[in-house]
Design an enzyme around this catalytic site. Structure first.
Site, short mmCIF file in Angstrom:
data_model
loop_
_atom_site.label_atom_id
_atom_site.label_comp_id
_atom_site.label_asym_id
_atom_site.label_seq_id
_atom_site.Cartn_x
_atom_site.Cartn_y
_atom_site.Cartn_z
N ASN A 104 -55.94 11.58 15.50
CA ASN A 104 -57.12 11.02 16.18
C ASN A 104 -57.77 9.96 15.30
O ASN A 104 -57.98 10.18 14.10
CB ASN A 104 -58.11 12.16 16.47
CG ASN A 104 -59.22 11.76 17.41
OD1 ASN A 104 -58.97 11.31 18.52
ND2 ASN A 104 -60.47 11.96 16.99
N HIS A 110 -64.78 4.19 20.85
CA HIS A 110 -66.21 3.91 20.70
C HIS A 110 -66.38 2.39 20.82
O HIS A 110 -66.23 1.66 19.85
CB HIS A 110 -66.73 4.41 19.35
CG HIS A 110 -66.65 5.89 19.17
ND1 HIS A 110 -67.36 6.77 19.97
CD2 HIS A 110 -65.93 6.64 18.31
CE1 HIS A 110 -67.08 8.01 19.58
NE2 HIS A 110 -66.22 7.96 18.59
N GLU A 165 -63.05 10.10 22.65
CA GLU A 165 -64.47 10.08 22.26
C GLU A 165 -65.19 8.89 22.91
O GLU A 165 -66.01 8.22 22.29
CB GLU A 165 -64.60 10.01 20.74
CG GLU A 165 -63.90 11.15 20.00
CD GLU A 165 -64.13 11.14 18.50
OE1 GLU A 165 -65.06 10.44 18.03
OE2 GLU A 165 -63.39 11.84 17.79
N ASP A 199 -67.41 6.20 24.48
CA ASP A 199 -68.75 5.75 24.83
C ASP A 199 -68.75 4.23 24.67
O ASP A 199 -67.94 3.66 23.95
CB ASP A 199 -69.87 6.39 23.99
CG ASP A 199 -69.61 6.41 22.49
OD1 ASP A 199 -69.06 5.43 21.96
OD2 ASP A 199 -69.95 7.42 21.84
#
Length: 351
Positions: A203, A239, A269, A271
């Site tokens: 990751n 992100h 993750e 956003d």
């Protein structure tokens, strides 16, 4: 010089846009996880943090499986939370999230086992020799993965191992400095031995487009495989910054470079932050950027799912980390859906 043979022995011992009115209509008829699964994906999910669970508004949405078919513990399974003192394992907070997933019928992406950050000082400043640190790492992984055996759909085994300086080199941290690059396959082999049914992921962030860092992550996949250790997927943290989010085509090309190596990819993750206070124009652009990212996952058959790094602006990590930015999620600080963003995600799955 690192003795690979000895290290391995140690490891072995162990698209057309829909019209606006149709988009709105669709968004009222279905929700995020429902739409993702209808598009052939395994899940749409969110990170969850223990400190937020006392808010009934938060928990009411978090357990809405029509939106979230998967959850990730944001912090409670990291090394400092699990093994703050050497050999003393505490699973109380991690179990809260694991039990939430079980109670709600949600998949659990477990996060994470080996990371240079959020390490207790006894690890980061321990100055252990090679054999001792391998033993410590393997013991931590074995204990934690065994504790959650059968509960984790996937593990982020190693997190953020690559420098973010454009060099494509591995970070200077206790594991790489002492064990060398082989700490990665050792970690994956150890996790697999503890729970053979869990999917194992590398990751990282800033590996969402083709370039030096993405190539370095691809090389990690190749290295792990060359050592004979299993790796099932690569997590693309994603992100992003609104207005400079990679295009669908860029993300698809990058995902394809990973899947060509025989692994899955997942957006782990997501956003998309904007300058605050946000304007309507910025939120419109943000909706476009969310759509671009979802469309990329949809177009790549081995992109298995998407996870938000928490689902609302009140609980987002962004404002505390990037001053002047925020409003990065599909829900605002009052837990209200941002209609344009939410609908754009639904539309992207259905386009």
């Amino acid at each position: 010089m690192h003795a690979i043979t000895a290290i391995l022995a140690l490891a072995a011992g162990s698209v057309i846009a829909a019209p606006v009115d149709t988009v709105a209509e669709r968004a009222t008829a279905t929700e995020l996880n429902t739409a993702a699964k209808a598009a052939g994906k395994v899940y749409f999910g969110t990170a969850v943090d223990n400190g937020d669970l006392g808010n009934s508004q938060y928990t009411s949405e978090e357990k809405n499986t029509a939106d979230f078919g998967q959850i990730t513990p944001a912090n409670s399974m990291k090394w400092d939370a699990i093994e703050a003192s050497r050999g003393k394992f505490t699973y109380t907070q991690g179990d809260v999230i694991a039990n939430l997933a079980k109670t709600n019928g949600q998949k659990l992406r477990c996060h994470n086992l080996v990371w240079h950050n959020q390490l207790p000082s006894w690890v980061s400043s321990g100055n252990f020799d090679n054999a001792t640190l391998i033993s410590i790492m393997k013991n931590h992984i074995t204990n934690e993965v065994t504790h959650y055996k059968g509960q984790c759909y996937a593990w982020d085994v190693v997190n953020e191992a690559i420098n973010d300086d454009g060099s494509g080199t591995l970070r200077s941290d206790p594991f790489h400095n002492t064990i060398g690059p082989a700490y990665l396959p050792i970690a994956f082999a150890t996790a697999h031995a503890a729970d053979p049914s869990a999917k194992l992921y590398y990751n990282d962030y800033n590996i969402e487009t083709l370039g030096v860092k993405s190539t370095a992550a691809q090389n990690i996949v190749k290295m792990i495989k060359a050592y004979g250790a299993p790796i099932d997927g690569v997590g693309l943290q994603s992100h992003f910054v609104s207005g400079s989010t990679p295009t669908t085509a860029q993300q698809v090309a990058n995902m394809n470079a990973f899947t060509a190596l025989g692994v899955d990819v997942a957006i782990t993750e997501l956003d998309i932050r904007v300058k605050t206070p946000e304007t309507s124009a910025e939120l419109t652009q943000q909706a476009t950027d969310y759509s671009s990212t979802i469309k990329a996952c949809k177009q790549v058959s081995r992109c298995v799912g998407v996870t938000l790094w928490d689902w609302n602006d009140k609980n987002s990590w962004v404002p505390g980390t990037f001053p002047g930015y925020g409003a990065a999620t599909p829900w605002d600080t009052n837990f209200q859906k941002k209609t344009a963003v939410y609908n754009a995600i639904i539309s992207a799955w259905q386009s």
